[in-house]
Write a protein that holds these residues in place. Structure first.
Motif, PDB file in Angstrom:
ATOM      1  N   GLU A 284      22.842  50.980  38.529  1.00 25.45           N
ATOM      2  CA  GLU A 284      21.885  51.685  37.670  1.00 25.45           C
ATOM      3  C   GLU A 284      22.462  51.880  36.272  1.00 25.45           C
ATOM      4  OE1 GLU A 284      21.088  55.138  40.062  1.00 25.45           O
ATOM      5  OE2 GLU A 284      19.336  54.191  40.998  1.00 25.45           O
TER       6      GLU A 284
ATOM      7  N   THR B 111      17.428  48.091  38.194  1.00 26.57           N
ATOM      8  CA  THR B 111      16.452  49.027  38.728  1.00 26.57           C
ATOM      9  C   THR B 111      16.264  48.772  40.217  1.00 26.57           C
ATOM     10  OG1 THR B 111      14.629  47.554  38.130  1.00 26.57           O
ATOM     11  CG2 THR B 111      15.194  49.289  36.556  1.00 26.57           C
ATOM     12  N   HIS B 112      15.915  49.822  40.938  1.00 26.90           N
ATOM     13  CA  HIS B 112      15.669  49.718  42.375  1.00 26.90           C
ATOM     14  C   HIS B 112      14.399  48.913  42.587  1.00 26.90           C
ATOM     15  CE1 HIS B 112      13.966  51.209  46.218  1.00 26.90           C
ATOM     16  NE2 HIS B 112      15.221  51.065  46.613  1.00 26.90           N
TER      17      HIS B 112
ATOM     18  N   GLY C 197      14.463  46.875  30.160  1.00 31.46           N
ATOM     19  CA  GLY C 197      15.861  47.086  29.808  1.00 31.46           C
ATOM     20  C   GLY C 197      16.383  46.136  28.753  1.00 31.46           C
TER      21      GLY C 197
ATOM     22  N   MET D  74      18.486  45.689  44.162  1.00 31.96           N
ATOM     23  CA  MET D  74      18.468  46.089  42.757  1.00 31.96           C
ATOM     24  C   MET D  74      18.246  44.836  41.925  1.00 31.96           C
ATOM     25  SD  MET D  74      19.293  49.405  42.902  1.00 31.96           S
ATOM     26  CE  MET D  74      19.811  49.851  41.264  1.00 31.96           C
TER      27      MET D  74
END
Length: 79
Positions: free
Chosen positions: A28, A33-34, A60, A50
Motif C-alpha cells: 500500500e 491497491t487492494h 496512482g 494487490m
C-alpha cells in the motif's frame, strides 16, 4: 499492471521466513491497491491480491512523482 499476493497480517507480527511474499501495508505504501481477497492462507494470515496500475493516467500515476529510468551499468553515481 503489476500484481502481487502479499500477506494481510494487520498489525500482527509475522515470522520473517513467512513474509517472503511481502506484507500488505508495504505494498500500500508503494501505491498498490487492494483488488481482491483470495482463499490462500500463509502462516495463519490471508493473502490478498494487490495491483499497481502503471498506465499513464491510471490510479496512482500522478501521485508517485516522475518515472525513473532503469539503472544501467556505468551510470555515474548509481549502483
Amino acid at each position: 499492471m503489476i500484481e502481487a499476493y502479499p500477506l494481510d497480517n494487520g498489525d500482527a507480527k509475522v515470522d520473517l521466513t513467512m513474509a517472503y511474499a511481502g506484507l500488505r501495508k508495504n505494498f500500500e505504501r508503494a501505491g498498490f491497491t487492494h483488488a481482491a481477497d483470495t482463499t490462500s492462507v500463509l502462516a495463519g494470515h490471508p493473502r490478498v491480491l494487490m495491483r499497481l496500475d502503471l498506465r499513464p493516467g491510471g490510479p496512482g500515476a500522478a501521485t508517485k512523482g516522475p518515472a525513473r529510468r532503469p539503472v544501467r551499468p556505468g551510470d555515474p553515481g548509481r549502483t
